[in-house]
Design a protein around this motif. Structure first.
Motif, PDB file in Angstrom:
ATOM      1  N   ALA A 198      68.920  49.020  45.947  1.00 14.10           N
ATOM      2  CA  ALA A 198      68.514  48.154  46.900  1.00 14.10           C
ATOM      3  C   ALA A 198      67.083  48.340  47.332  1.00 14.10           C
ATOM      4  O   ALA A 198      66.437  49.249  47.537  1.00 14.10           O
ATOM      5  N   LEU A 199      66.536  46.947  47.140  1.00 12.36           N
ATOM      6  CA  LEU A 199      65.018  46.644  47.101  1.00 12.36           C
ATOM      7  C   LEU A 199      64.663  46.392  48.503  1.00 12.36           C
ATOM      8  O   LEU A 199      65.119  45.402  49.054  1.00 12.36           O
ATOM      9  N   SER A 200      64.050  47.269  49.363  1.00 13.19           N
ATOM     10  CA  SER A 200      63.873  47.044  50.842  1.00 13.19           C
ATOM     11  C   SER A 200      62.383  46.507  50.957  1.00 13.19           C
ATOM     12  O   SER A 200      61.451  47.417  50.622  1.00 13.19           O
ATOM     13  N   LEU A 201      62.298  45.440  51.423  1.00 18.07           N
ATOM     14  CA  LEU A 201      60.938  44.916  51.956  1.00 18.07           C
ATOM     15  C   LEU A 201      60.946  44.422  53.271  1.00 18.07           C
ATOM     16  O   LEU A 201      60.969  43.267  53.735  1.00 18.07           O
ATOM     17  N   ILE A 202      60.728  45.376  54.152  1.00 19.52           N
ATOM     18  CA  ILE A 202      60.835  45.277  55.661  1.00 19.52           C
ATOM     19  C   ILE A 202      59.430  44.943  56.220  1.00 19.52           C
ATOM     20  O   ILE A 202      58.515  45.755  56.311  1.00 19.52           O
ATOM     21  N   ALA A 203      59.305  43.623  56.856  1.00 19.05           N
ATOM     22  CA  ALA A 203      57.902  43.317  57.511  1.00 19.05           C
ATOM     23  C   ALA A 203      56.891  43.701  56.668  1.00 19.05           C
ATOM     24  O   ALA A 203      55.762  44.073  57.063  1.00 19.05           O
ATOM     25  N   LEU A 204      56.994  43.219  55.546  1.00 17.48           N
ATOM     26  CA  LEU A 204      55.842  43.346  54.585  1.00 17.48           C
ATOM     27  C   LEU A 204      55.327  41.991  53.799  1.00 17.48           C
ATOM     28  O   LEU A 204      54.183  42.046  53.819  1.00 17.48           O
TER      29      LEU A 204
END
Length: 270
Positions: free
Chosen positions: A155-161
């Motif tokens: 899972a590639l997580s890109l939160i508020a980036l």
């Protein structure tokens, strides 16, 4: 800790605000500087609900992680980690799956200085921190391979980036490069700020941040959707973040008192 040197925290730049430290200030943390608080307060004059938006993003990450771990995902690559808050991604994932493996990645030395807090995971699983920038996907992938098996779903997580990565830096291509190295069954998890709902406030915020040396690349729904090209969106698709599977977490106080100007989504790589 993947060979990182905590003394690099001495290179923290306190002359201009940094998004990770501003985010920490919005969340009520102590790991920020006067320059971050000053810019944060300027953002509050434009929209006093910015701290609510920060908490909504964190809550989305927690719900999405629960959803993924509950469906068998055991590896997570979280880029743009930010200063540790609880519960963080590895705590959520390992509560459901103690053998989950998590790699955190950020480019702010102050996050490195607190990386030990990110590494307190289960004995069965693994948590590591990588000091790198999303604009250098090859370095991220090289570091991630030391902990994650990239032949198994991630899972590639890109939160508020990505709203801090402008088009001229190839934001969409960077995400594509990262996803290209992940196998079928992997997921993209993202939240992204938008000007769709508050154009005037968004324009003013973008200008203030630019003057302080921070790029804000707000994108439309169509532009956010492009990040998910070729992926299968999980229901309900691209949605205002707090409306994505709200049953998986507690509501953030104030989230229903006005517009949350952003989108969130999870999608699977076929």
């Amino acid at each position: 800790m993947t060979g990182q040197d905590p003394t690099s925290a001495a290179r923290i730049d306190t002359t201009k605000p940094h998004p990770a430290r501003m985010y920490d200030w919005y969340l009520g943390g102590k790991d920020n500087y006067p320059v971050d608080e000053e810019m944060g307060r300027q953002m509050l004059t434009l929209d006093p609900r910015v701290p609510v938006m920060a908490r909504v993003n964190r809550a989305f990450m927690q719900r999405a992680t629960r959803w993924l771990a509950g469906r068998g995902v055991r590896q997570f690559l979280d880029i743009g980690t930010g200063i540790p808050t609880e519960p963080n991604l590895h705590q959520v994932a390992q509560q459901i799956a103690p053998d989950a493996r998590v790699v955190y990645c950020d480019n702010d030395p102050i996050v490195l200085a607190h990386a030990a807090a990110l590494l307190r995971g289960t004995d069965e699983g693994a948590t590591e921190y990588l000091q790198a920038d999303v604009r250098d996907p090859d370095a991220i992938l090289e570091g991630a391979r030391k902990v994650l098996e990239l032949t198994r779903p991630v899972a590639l997580s890109l939160i508020a980036l990505l709203h801090f990565v402008p088009d001229e830096d190839g934001a969409h291509a960077l995400v594509g490069r990262l996803l290209a190295e992940l196998p079928s069954g992997s997921y993209l998890v993202m939240t992204h700020a938008t000007s769709d709902f508050t154009p005037e406030e968004s324009r003013a915020a973008t200008e203030k941040l630019r003057a302080a040396g921070v790029t804000l690349a707000l994108r439309t729904r169509e532009e956010v959707t492009r990040f998910f090209d070729g992926l299968d969106l999980v229901e309900p698709g691209i949605e205002v973040p707090h409306l994505w599977h709200p049953e998986l977490g507690e509501p953030v106080p104030g989230q229903d008192d006005g517009i949350i100007p952003g989108y969130g989504a999870v999608a699977r790589k076929p």
